[in-house]
Design a protein around this motif. Sequence first.
Motif, short mmCIF file in Angstrom:
data_model
loop_
_atom_site.label_atom_id
_atom_site.label_comp_id
_atom_site.label_asym_id
_atom_site.label_seq_id
_atom_site.Cartn_x
_atom_site.Cartn_y
_atom_site.Cartn_z
N SER A 1 29.14 25.15 61.84
CA SER A 1 28.40 24.53 62.95
C SER A 1 29.06 23.26 63.45
N ASP A 2 29.78 22.55 62.57
CA ASP A 2 30.34 21.25 62.96
C ASP A 2 31.86 21.15 62.81
N ARG A 3 32.51 22.22 62.32
CA ARG A 3 33.95 22.13 62.12
C ARG A 3 34.53 23.53 61.86
N ILE A 4 35.85 23.59 61.88
CA ILE A 4 36.59 24.81 61.55
C ILE A 4 37.35 24.55 60.26
N VAL A 5 37.18 25.44 59.29
CA VAL A 5 37.84 25.26 58.00
C VAL A 5 38.80 26.43 57.78
N ASN A 6 40.04 26.12 57.46
CA ASN A 6 41.03 27.16 57.18
C ASN A 6 40.95 27.58 55.72
N VAL A 7 40.75 28.87 55.50
CA VAL A 7 40.50 29.40 54.16
C VAL A 7 41.56 30.44 53.80
N LYS A 8 42.04 30.38 52.55
CA LYS A 8 43.06 31.32 52.08
C LYS A 8 42.42 32.60 51.53
N VAL A 9 43.06 33.72 51.82
CA VAL A 9 42.63 35.01 51.30
C VAL A 9 43.86 35.76 50.80
N GLU A 10 43.72 36.38 49.63
CA GLU A 10 44.79 37.25 49.14
C GLU A 10 44.50 38.67 49.59
N ILE A 11 45.51 39.32 50.17
CA ILE A 11 45.39 40.71 50.60
C ILE A 11 46.35 41.55 49.77
N GLN A 12 45.83 42.60 49.15
CA GLN A 12 46.66 43.56 48.43
C GLN A 12 46.57 44.90 49.16
N ILE A 13 47.72 45.48 49.45
CA ILE A 13 47.75 46.78 50.15
C ILE A 13 48.52 47.75 49.26
N ARG A 14 47.89 48.89 48.97
CA ARG A 14 48.54 49.86 48.09
C ARG A 14 48.04 51.26 48.39
N THR A 15 48.75 52.26 47.89
CA THR A 15 48.31 53.64 48.07
C THR A 15 47.22 53.97 47.04
N VAL A 16 46.58 55.12 47.24
CA VAL A 16 45.56 55.58 46.30
C VAL A 16 46.18 55.74 44.91
N ALA A 17 47.38 56.30 44.85
CA ALA A 17 48.05 56.52 43.56
C ALA A 17 48.38 55.19 42.88
N MET A 18 48.90 54.22 43.64
CA MET A 18 49.19 52.90 43.09
C MET A 18 47.93 52.24 42.56
N ASP A 19 46.83 52.38 43.29
CA ASP A 19 45.57 51.76 42.90
C ASP A 19 45.04 52.37 41.61
N PHE A 20 45.16 53.69 41.48
CA PHE A 20 44.73 54.36 40.25
C PHE A 20 45.51 53.82 39.05
N TRP A 21 46.84 53.72 39.20
CA TRP A 21 47.67 53.22 38.11
C TRP A 21 47.31 51.77 37.77
N ALA A 22 47.18 50.93 38.80
CA ALA A 22 46.89 49.50 38.59
C ALA A 22 45.54 49.31 37.91
N SER A 23 44.56 50.13 38.28
CA SER A 23 43.23 50.04 37.68
C SER A 23 43.29 50.37 36.19
N LEU A 24 44.01 51.43 35.85
CA LEU A 24 44.14 51.83 34.45
C LEU A 24 44.91 50.77 33.66
N GLU A 25 45.99 50.27 34.23
CA GLU A 25 46.81 49.25 33.55
C GLU A 25 45.98 48.00 33.29
N HIS A 26 45.16 47.61 34.27
CA HIS A 26 44.31 46.42 34.12
C HIS A 26 43.32 46.61 32.97
N LYS A 27 42.70 47.78 32.89
CA LYS A 27 41.73 48.06 31.83
C LYS A 27 42.39 48.01 30.46
N ILE A 28 43.59 48.57 30.38
CA ILE A 28 44.31 48.59 29.09
C ILE A 28 44.69 47.18 28.66
N GLN A 29 45.23 46.40 29.60
CA GLN A 29 45.64 45.04 29.26
C GLN A 29 44.44 44.16 28.91
#
Length: 217
Positions: free
Chosen positions: A146-174
């Motif tokens: 309402s009174d100002r503009i604030v610049n905010v950082k966002v991380e974007i990850q872009i991957r295929t379905v296959a990459m996401d499946f692998w990353a999800s499993l790897e994260h659970k294992i670690q």
Amino acid sequence: MELDLAASSTNITDDINTWEEVNLLYNAALKQITTKIEILNEEFQEVHRYNPIEHVKARVKAPESIVKKLKRNGYESTIGNMVRYVNDIAGIRIICSFTSDIYRIAEMISNQKDIQVITVKDYIMNPKNSGYRSYHMIVSLPVYLSDRIVNVKVEIQIRTVAMDFWASLEHKIQYKFEGKAPGHINEELTECAEMVANLDARMLQLNEEILAIEGEH
């Protein structure tokens, strides 16, 4: 990396003092960028009769996870340090079908006039030792209050379905082994990552052949 900000906007570290304010701003940034991605996907469908995006996941990092990351990197757990040193408080993951879609989506996001790309890490062309593949961007976008503009950082990850499946499993294992998985499991994961990369390449080639046949007819 310092951002070049307009006179009417402020850095998020300037006057944010509570977690509630941080949560408000990062959730607002996620809503804005999610809407942008939905519009781009709908436009692509209208123009090309093709949706490059399978689905989108968005989240604000939990306070305890942020504190752990600060401690791991030797920083005191303060609001200022949170927003200054943790770039993935707001995170959005874009899942697509083919590796070619990843770079197409990244380009569309980069071309948005009010989005500033801060850093890019291409773990597809340069995979991590574990075999992890994904395309990462840290961007900054304005949140209009309402009174100002604030610049905010966002991380974007872009991957295929296959990459996401692998990353999800790897994260659970670690997570299960607290980052100290047995050597043979890590070796299996690395081999599976290569299989995923080969599958993505073959599926992309198959899709291009199908498109070529459709074009002939």
